[in-house]
Design a protein around this motif. Structure first.
Motif, PDB file in Angstrom:
ATOM      1  N   GLU A  72      -7.809   0.582  -5.537  1.00 52.56           N
ATOM      2  CA  GLU A  72      -8.495   1.779  -6.071  1.00 52.56           C
ATOM      3  C   GLU A  72      -9.343   2.477  -5.095  1.00 52.56           C
ATOM      4  O   GLU A  72     -10.420   1.761  -4.781  1.00 52.56           O
ATOM      5  CB  GLU A  72      -8.923   1.584  -7.377  1.00 52.56           C
ATOM      6  N   GLY A  73      -9.267   3.606  -4.532  1.00 51.60           N
ATOM      7  CA  GLY A  73      -9.961   4.412  -3.797  1.00 51.60           C
ATOM      8  C   GLY A  73      -9.847   4.200  -2.375  1.00 51.60           C
ATOM      9  O   GLY A  73     -10.615   4.960  -1.813  1.00 51.60           O
ATOM     10  N   LEU A  74      -9.024   3.460  -2.138  1.00 52.33           N
ATOM     11  CA  LEU A  74      -9.036   2.900  -0.742  1.00 52.33           C
ATOM     12  C   LEU A  74      -7.501   3.467   0.076  1.00 52.33           C
ATOM     13  O   LEU A  74      -6.602   3.767  -0.785  1.00 52.33           O
ATOM     14  CB  LEU A  74      -8.719   1.286  -0.497  1.00 52.33           C
ATOM     15  N   THR A  75      -7.542   3.956   1.015  1.00 50.62           N
ATOM     16  CA  THR A  75      -6.503   4.398   1.688  1.00 50.62           C
ATOM     17  C   THR A  75      -6.422   4.110   3.205  1.00 50.62           C
ATOM     18  O   THR A  75      -7.365   3.317   3.753  1.00 50.62           O
ATOM     19  CB  THR A  75      -6.422   5.960   1.836  1.00 50.62           C
ATOM     20  N   GLY A  76      -5.395   4.238   4.054  1.00 52.31           N
ATOM     21  CA  GLY A  76      -5.293   3.964   5.293  1.00 52.31           C
ATOM     22  C   GLY A  76      -5.552   2.418   5.571  1.00 52.31           C
ATOM     23  O   GLY A  76      -5.119   1.597   5.057  1.00 52.31           O
ATOM     24  N   ARG A  77      -6.257   2.188   6.829  1.00 51.01           N
ATOM     25  CA  ARG A  77      -6.656   0.896   7.165  1.00 51.01           C
ATOM     26  C   ARG A  77      -7.376   0.059   6.321  1.00 51.01           C
ATOM     27  O   ARG A  77      -7.358  -1.023   6.064  1.00 51.01           O
ATOM     28  CB  ARG A  77      -7.221   0.971   8.709  1.00 51.01           C
ATOM     29  N   THR A  79      -6.117  -3.590   5.095  1.00 54.37           N
ATOM     30  CA  THR A  79      -7.065  -4.667   4.999  1.00 54.37           C
ATOM     31  C   THR A  79      -7.205  -5.289   4.053  1.00 54.37           C
ATOM     32  O   THR A  79      -7.092  -6.506   3.844  1.00 54.37           O
ATOM     33  CB  THR A  79      -8.320  -4.400   5.990  1.00 54.37           C
ATOM     34  N   ARG A  80      -7.616  -4.665   2.860  1.00 57.31           N
ATOM     35  CA  ARG A  80      -7.665  -5.055   1.817  1.00 57.31           C
ATOM     36  C   ARG A  80      -6.548  -5.913   1.060  1.00 57.31           C
ATOM     37  O   ARG A  80      -6.598  -7.036   0.559  1.00 57.31           O
ATOM     38  CB  ARG A  80      -8.325  -4.172   0.668  1.00 57.31           C
ATOM     39  N   ALA A  81      -5.314  -5.210   1.314  1.00 57.71           N
ATOM     40  CA  ALA A  81      -4.143  -5.861   0.799  1.00 57.71           C
ATOM     41  C   ALA A  81      -3.866  -7.054   1.457  1.00 57.71           C
ATOM     42  O   ALA A  81      -3.390  -8.107   0.805  1.00 57.71           O
ATOM     43  CB  ALA A  81      -3.133  -4.760   0.910  1.00 57.71           C
ATOM     44  N   MET A  82      -3.866  -7.195   2.829  1.00 56.23           N
ATOM     45  CA  MET A  82      -3.565  -8.372   3.512  1.00 56.23           C
ATOM     46  C   MET A  82      -4.664  -9.488   2.951  1.00 56.23           C
ATOM     47  O   MET A  82      -4.187 -10.612   2.874  1.00 56.23           O
ATOM     48  CB  MET A  82      -3.874  -8.193   5.029  1.00 56.23           C
ATOM     49  N   GLU A  83      -5.849  -9.261   2.767  1.00 53.65           N
ATOM     50  CA  GLU A  83      -6.747 -10.383   2.501  1.00 53.65           C
ATOM     51  C   GLU A  83      -6.584 -10.661   0.964  1.00 53.65           C
ATOM     52  O   GLU A  83      -6.441 -11.831   0.866  1.00 53.65           O
ATOM     53  CB  GLU A  83      -8.355  -9.718   2.278  1.00 53.65           C
ATOM     54  N   GLY A  84      -6.280  -9.603   0.192  1.00 56.60           N
ATOM     55  CA  GLY A  84      -6.013 -10.100  -1.201  1.00 56.60           C
ATOM     56  C   GLY A  84      -4.492 -10.842  -1.438  1.00 56.60           C
ATOM     57  O   GLY A  84      -4.528 -11.854  -2.118  1.00 56.60           O
ATOM     58  N   THR A  93       0.827  -1.338  -0.137  1.00 61.66           N
ATOM     59  CA  THR A  93       0.043   0.023  -0.140  1.00 61.66           C
ATOM     60  C   THR A  93       0.738   1.371  -0.179  1.00 61.66           C
ATOM     61  O   THR A  93       0.233   2.316  -0.471  1.00 61.66           O
ATOM     62  CB  THR A  93      -0.982  -0.071   1.198  1.00 61.66           C
ATOM     63  N   GLN A  94       1.853   1.164   0.643  1.00 61.57           N
ATOM     64  CA  GLN A  94       2.947   2.416   0.546  1.00 61.57           C
ATOM     65  C   GLN A  94       3.603   2.483  -0.732  1.00 61.57           C
ATOM     66  O   GLN A  94       3.995   3.908  -0.896  1.00 61.57           O
ATOM     67  CB  GLN A  94       4.004   2.243   1.664  1.00 61.57           C
ATOM     68  N   THR A  95       3.986   1.549  -1.402  1.00 60.63           N
ATOM     69  CA  THR A  95       4.613   1.987  -2.887  1.00 60.63           C
ATOM     70  C   THR A  95       3.921   1.575  -4.020  1.00 60.63           C
ATOM     71  O   THR A  95       4.360   2.102  -5.109  1.00 60.63           O
ATOM     72  CB  THR A  95       5.811   0.914  -2.856  1.00 60.63           C
ATOM     73  N   GLN A  96       2.547   0.888  -4.044  1.00 58.20           N
ATOM     74  CA  GLN A  96       1.972   0.598  -5.178  1.00 58.20           C
ATOM     75  C   GLN A  96       2.473  -0.323  -6.085  1.00 58.20           C
ATOM     76  O   GLN A  96       2.292  -0.398  -7.023  1.00 58.20           O
ATOM     77  CB  GLN A  96       1.345   1.846  -5.886  1.00 58.20           C
ATOM     78  N   ALA A  97       3.572  -1.066  -5.472  1.00 64.98           N
ATOM     79  CA  ALA A  97       4.462  -2.000  -6.232  1.00 64.98           C
ATOM     80  C   ALA A  97       3.634  -2.875  -6.618  1.00 64.98           C
ATOM     81  O   ALA A  97       2.823  -3.682  -5.682  1.00 64.98           O
ATOM     82  CB  ALA A  97       5.693  -2.117  -5.704  1.00 64.98           C
ATOM     83  N   PRO A  98       3.732  -3.790  -7.750  1.00 69.68           N
ATOM     84  CA  PRO A  98       2.847  -4.843  -8.121  1.00 69.68           C
ATOM     85  C   PRO A  98       3.544  -6.041  -7.014  1.00 69.68           C
ATOM     86  O   PRO A  98       4.635  -6.173  -6.882  1.00 69.68           O
ATOM     87  CB  PRO A  98       3.345  -5.404  -9.755  1.00 69.68           C
ATOM     88  N   VAL A  99       2.370  -6.871  -6.651  1.00 71.76           N
ATOM     89  CA  VAL A  99       3.013  -8.147  -5.792  1.00 71.76           C
ATOM     90  C   VAL A  99       2.623  -9.351  -6.546  1.00 71.76           C
ATOM     91  O   VAL A  99       1.708  -9.590  -6.911  1.00 71.76           O
ATOM     92  CB  VAL A  99       1.968  -8.034  -4.562  1.00 71.76           C
ATOM     93  N   VAL A 100       3.936  -9.800  -6.607  1.00 69.98           N
ATOM     94  CA  VAL A 100       4.072 -11.141  -7.333  1.00 69.98           C
ATOM     95  C   VAL A 100       4.463 -12.154  -6.344  1.00 69.98           C
ATOM     96  O   VAL A 100       4.945 -12.565  -5.658  1.00 69.98           O
ATOM     97  CB  VAL A 100       5.349 -11.174  -8.097  1.00 69.98           C
ATOM     98  N   PRO A 101       3.243 -13.240  -6.488  1.00 72.81           N
ATOM     99  CA  PRO A 101       3.301 -14.533  -5.505  1.00 72.81           C
ATOM    100  C   PRO A 101       4.109 -15.313  -6.094  1.00 72.81           C
ATOM    101  O   PRO A 101       4.332 -15.707  -7.241  1.00 72.81           O
ATOM    102  CB  PRO A 101       1.947 -15.152  -5.532  1.00 72.81           C
TER     103      PRO A 101
END
Length: 228
Positions: free
Chosen positions: A192-197, A201-206, A148-156
């Protein structure tokens, strides 16, 4: 002379050798393909340029060097401080440009990872936090914070074979052991459109859902099972 990090010392971005992965990735490649028999799948899924956050499962003690040598780009991987404290190869880890993580005070290591990502580099992290089954049953907040801090693509990435059913926790695969590194497509975290907590939360779930699905697919593809 390069100063070695010690427990409790705050690591900074200035402490990390940017040139380290240039040579250490080649050492990792030799380990992967000469010492072990590593099959790397999905290299084309890693963006060829720009920042990338690698999120890998974690089962074995050699996952870090295996991953480092398998990626088609040089990487800086967050590695637990104990490798510097209790292993003679600590100086080599420093020269390799890897990032020490004091797990009782890991924020400074995350700040270093953020800086490297803003420079367009590849940063690797094991979101489970420690070696386990590698089934991604739990994801810690650090990987989501970096995303969320960098918007870098996350590759699993799924690392398989470094510890199989019945192997002890400290198992090291023998020469010519068949190992697998499966690189997936960047995850769509829908931030998109989400900030802060809400974004965290969305990033952790995704990331948790995406990594688990990727590991399951990699097991199906390779036939290699996770440890007990």
């Amino acid at each position: 002379m390069t100063q070695q990090p010690t427990r409790g010392q705050r690591v900074t971005a200035q402490d990390i050798h940017r040139w380290g992965p240039i040579w250490s990735r080649r050492v990792g490649w030799v380990l992967d393909h000469i010492w072990w028999n590593t099959q790397v799948h999905g290299k084309e899924n890693l963006p060829a340029s720009g920042p990338v956050l690698i999120a890998s499962n974690h089962t074995g003690i050699v996952d870090g060097p295996l991953l480092h040598g398998a990626l088609p780009r040089g990487s800086h991987i967050l590695v637990k401080q104990e490798f510097w404290d209790h292993w003679a190869g600590g100086p080599a880890m420093t020269l390799a440009g890897q990032i020490p993580v004091d797990r009782k005070a890991g924020r400074s290591a995350l700040a270093v990872g953020k800086q490297l990502l803003t420079e367009g580099r590849v940063v690797g992290i094991f979101p489970e936090g420690t070696r386990g089954r590698g089934d991604v049953s739990e994801v810690r907040a650090g990987v989501a914070w970096l995303a969320t801090q960098t918007q870098a693509p996350v590759v699993p990435v799924a690392v398989l074979g470094t510890r199989r059913p019945g192997d002890p926790r400290g198992y090291v695969p023998p020469a010519r052991a068949k190992l697998h590194v499966v690189i997936g497509r960047p995850l769509d975290l829908q931030l998109e459109g989400l900030t802060g907590r809400a974004a965290l939360t969305r990033a952790m779930e995704g990331i948790g859902t995406g990594m688990k699905a990727h590991v399951d697919a990699a097991i199906t593809m390779t036939g290699v099972q996770l440890p007990d």
